[in-house]
Design an enzyme around this catalytic site. Structure first.
Site, short mmCIF file in Angstrom:
data_model
loop_
_atom_site.label_atom_id
_atom_site.label_comp_id
_atom_site.label_asym_id
_atom_site.label_seq_id
_atom_site.Cartn_x
_atom_site.Cartn_y
_atom_site.Cartn_z
N ARG A 50 41.48 -14.93 60.74
CA ARG A 50 40.89 -13.97 59.82
C ARG A 50 39.88 -13.06 60.53
O ARG A 50 39.79 -11.86 60.24
CB ARG A 50 40.22 -14.71 58.66
CG ARG A 50 41.22 -15.40 57.75
CD ARG A 50 40.55 -16.01 56.53
NE ARG A 50 41.53 -16.65 55.67
CZ ARG A 50 41.23 -17.21 54.49
NH1 ARG A 50 39.98 -17.18 54.04
NH2 ARG A 50 42.17 -17.79 53.77
N ASP A 164 30.30 -12.76 42.40
CA ASP A 164 31.03 -13.30 43.54
C ASP A 164 30.34 -12.79 44.80
O ASP A 164 29.62 -11.79 44.76
CB ASP A 164 32.50 -12.84 43.53
CG ASP A 164 33.39 -13.78 44.33
OD1 ASP A 164 34.08 -14.62 43.72
OD2 ASP A 164 33.40 -13.69 45.58
#
Length: 302
Positions: A50, A164
């Site tokens: 990632r 979030d």
């Protein structure tokens, strides 16, 4: 413009960059300290893959160069948010764990409207903690609105705070536009009331209706922040499949912080893979993975 073979060559070049065990340990400790997420050695390959995207984006040739930048004051203020967007996992669906929404309408909402008088000043306040791309908070809003329609209860002034840590998923939630396959779990009667199809059927997209969108506000929140920023007490918290990314010590600290935000008698919904057993919290279990705030702290046991 780069030729296709140049692009492939460049991707292969970055794909060959490897993350050493030493740098992995430093990175995982940094991530744990900044956002509380525990990345175990079994996830080293995942982290490496990632973060290679960030190296490509920044034009960096090694993880050593990237970490030097990330750990700097400049990196903390600029790159940290983008890095977290890459490493966090965001999995959500409309009406995920549907039993929770049945319990919300059959038990929790009736109890709350009996004991509270909700007004424009004192709204029913629900927090979707770890809201991802918005499916959960919009599901909650649709369920509460449908509850008032079906039961004949006067319309409940409602505010849902959706938080979030990932800026990318918050932006998607704010757009409130989803692929048609994403809304398959929404019951047909609710879908008819609160989802709008595109004027161009070929797009395969639907949008959340304005009366639902207006109930939900999105903002970025790091659970490691000392102050979650709530000025009102919360009636219901949905924090499902979130604490599994933290170690036991941080889980208990977080849940105590959540409880401080809740009204006495408020409810918290957890994910079915999560347990609060053995934690000292002012909560009593009312159903599997559903808890109610009490006036005293007790140790939850099996």
């Amino acid at each position: 413009m780069a030729r296709p073979d140049d692009s492939k060559s460049r991707n292969a070049e970055y794909g060959s960059v490897r993350l050493s065990n030493k740098l992995f340990e430093e990175l995982s400790a940094f991530i744990h300290g900044e956002v509380g997420i525990k990345i175990t050695p079994v996830k080293k390959v995942m982290l490496e893959g990632r973060l290679q995207k960030r190296l490509r984006k920044l034009g960096m040739k090694s993880f050593e160069e990237y970490c030097t930048y990330l750990f700097s004051d400049e990196g903390r203020s600029g790159e940290l948010t983008d890095m977290i967007d890459e490493v966090t996992t965001n999995k959500t669906d409309f009406f995920r764990e549907p039993g929770h929404f049945s319990l919300l309408t059959s038990r929790v909402l009736p109890a709350l409207v009996r004991t509270e008088r909700y007004t424009a000043v004192n709204k029913l306040t629900i927090w979707s903690a770890g809201c991802s791309s918005g499916e959960e908070p919009y599901t909650i809003a649709m369920v509460v609105k449908n509850f008032t329609d079906v039961t004949g209860v006067p319309a409940i002034p409602l505010q849902i705070v959706a938080t979030d840590i990932s800026r990318r998923v918050l932006e998607k939630g704010q757009r409130a536009i989803y692929e048609e396959e994403k809304v398959i779990p929404v019951p047909p009667d609710i879908k008819k009331k609160y989802l709008l199809r595109s004027k161009n059927p070929g797009t395969g997209l639907v949008r959340i209706a304005p009366e639902v969108r207006s109930c939900v506000s999105f903002r970025r929140l790091n659970f490691m922040d000392s102050d979650f920023g709530f000025r009102e007490r919360i009636d219901v918290i949905f924090c499902r499949n979130v604490i599994i990314y933290f170690d036991k010590v941080i889980q208990e600290k977080l849940l105590n912080k959540f409880c401080k935000c809740m009204k006495p008698g408020g409810y918290i919904f957890m994910g079915h893979s999560e347990t609060l057993f053995g934690m000292d919290l002012p909560l009593e279990q009312v159903a599997p993975t559903v808890y109610r705030k009490t006036n005293t702290t007790s140790t939850l046991r099996k």
